[in-house]
Design a protein around this motif. Sequence first.
Motif, short mmCIF file in Angstrom:
data_model
loop_
_atom_site.label_atom_id
_atom_site.label_comp_id
_atom_site.label_asym_id
_atom_site.label_seq_id
_atom_site.Cartn_x
_atom_site.Cartn_y
_atom_site.Cartn_z
N PHE A 122 0.93 -1.23 -0.25
CA PHE A 122 -0.04 -0.06 -0.05
C PHE A 122 0.95 1.10 0.01
O PHE A 122 0.75 2.23 -0.81
CB PHE A 122 -0.98 0.12 1.28
N GLU A 123 2.00 1.16 0.88
CA GLU A 123 2.81 2.50 0.73
C GLU A 123 3.57 2.50 -0.51
O GLU A 123 3.89 3.65 -0.96
CB GLU A 123 3.74 2.26 2.00
N LEU A 124 3.90 1.44 -1.03
CA LEU A 124 4.55 1.49 -2.33
C LEU A 124 3.50 2.06 -3.42
O LEU A 124 3.81 3.12 -4.16
CB LEU A 124 5.03 0.19 -2.92
N PHE A 125 2.46 1.64 -3.43
CA PHE A 125 1.25 2.21 -4.33
C PHE A 125 1.11 3.74 -4.04
O PHE A 125 1.07 4.59 -4.97
CB PHE A 125 0.09 1.51 -4.16
N ARG A 126 1.03 4.18 -2.86
CA ARG A 126 1.02 5.77 -2.58
C ARG A 126 2.11 6.33 -3.14
O ARG A 126 1.95 7.50 -3.60
CB ARG A 126 0.81 5.67 -1.05
N ILE A 127 3.23 5.86 -2.91
CA ILE A 127 4.59 6.58 -3.59
C ILE A 127 4.58 6.59 -4.89
O ILE A 127 4.84 7.68 -5.49
CB ILE A 127 5.74 5.81 -2.95
N TYR A 128 4.29 5.49 -5.39
CA TYR A 128 4.27 5.36 -6.99
C TYR A 128 3.20 6.40 -7.63
O TYR A 128 3.50 7.15 -8.63
CB TYR A 128 3.92 4.41 -7.67
N LEU A 129 1.99 6.64 -6.69
CA LEU A 129 0.77 7.42 -7.30
C LEU A 129 1.21 9.01 -7.31
O LEU A 129 1.02 9.69 -7.76
CB LEU A 129 -0.46 7.14 -6.47
N ASP A 130 2.15 9.43 -6.02
CA ASP A 130 2.66 10.60 -5.92
C ASP A 130 3.63 10.81 -6.97
O ASP A 130 3.54 12.02 -7.58
CB ASP A 130 3.00 10.71 -4.56
N SER A 131 4.30 9.97 -7.43
CA SER A 131 5.34 10.26 -8.34
C SER A 131 4.70 10.25 -9.55
O SER A 131 5.16 11.13 -10.33
CB SER A 131 6.30 8.99 -8.54
N TYR A 132 3.69 9.62 -9.91
CA TYR A 132 2.82 9.59 -11.25
C TYR A 132 2.21 10.95 -11.26
O TYR A 132 2.28 11.69 -12.23
CB TYR A 132 1.81 8.50 -11.41
N LYS A 133 1.69 11.54 -10.28
CA LYS A 133 1.10 12.78 -10.18
C LYS A 133 2.17 14.06 -10.54
O LYS A 133 1.86 14.93 -11.17
CB LYS A 133 0.14 13.27 -8.80
N LYS A 134 3.52 13.70 -10.14
CA LYS A 134 4.56 14.81 -10.35
C LYS A 134 5.07 14.62 -11.69
O LYS A 134 5.07 15.66 -12.38
CB LYS A 134 5.41 14.68 -9.35
N ILE A 135 5.23 13.59 -12.28
CA ILE A 135 6.01 13.42 -13.58
C ILE A 135 5.54 12.92 -14.64
O ILE A 135 5.81 13.03 -15.79
CB ILE A 135 7.32 12.69 -13.32
N LYS A 136 4.38 12.01 -14.47
CA LYS A 136 3.19 11.41 -15.42
C LYS A 136 4.13 10.85 -16.58
O LYS A 136 4.00 11.16 -17.84
CB LYS A 136 2.39 12.46 -15.92
N ILE A 137 4.93 9.79 -16.29
CA ILE A 137 5.67 9.01 -17.26
C ILE A 137 5.31 7.42 -17.36
O ILE A 137 4.54 7.24 -16.35
CB ILE A 137 7.19 9.20 -17.25
N GLY A 138 5.52 6.88 -18.53
CA GLY A 138 4.94 5.50 -18.52
C GLY A 138 5.77 4.66 -17.56
O GLY A 138 4.86 3.71 -17.03
#
Length: 103
Positions: free
Chosen positions: A24-40
């Motif tokens: 769950f924490e990994l998912f949250r971290i990756y979601l935050d990263s996606y919101k910032k950089i939006k790459i594949g």
Amino acid sequence: MIVEGNLFYWLTLVLKIMLIIILFELFRIYLDSYKKIKIGYTIGLLLFSSILLFFSIVSFIFVLSSLIIPLNENFPSYTNNMFVETLIQLIAMGILYKITKDE
């Protein structure tokens, strides 16, 4: 009625809970990263973590239900294997979490 005899059921449940928290924490971290950089790449990480999180939750429910509903005699050996499988997954996700958190 909860089955009391098999320690591996209880240990597997504890490991599953720890694994679900890390995923769950990994998912949250990756979601935050996606919101910032939006790459594949981050979409791939989101899919990876969400699929493993879903698998872990379903597996947790399966083990928990096995404690409530006793199964046949052949099942405990599978439960022992599930314990080892969960332990290996937990170690792998812990390493991935540490690497992700450090970056």
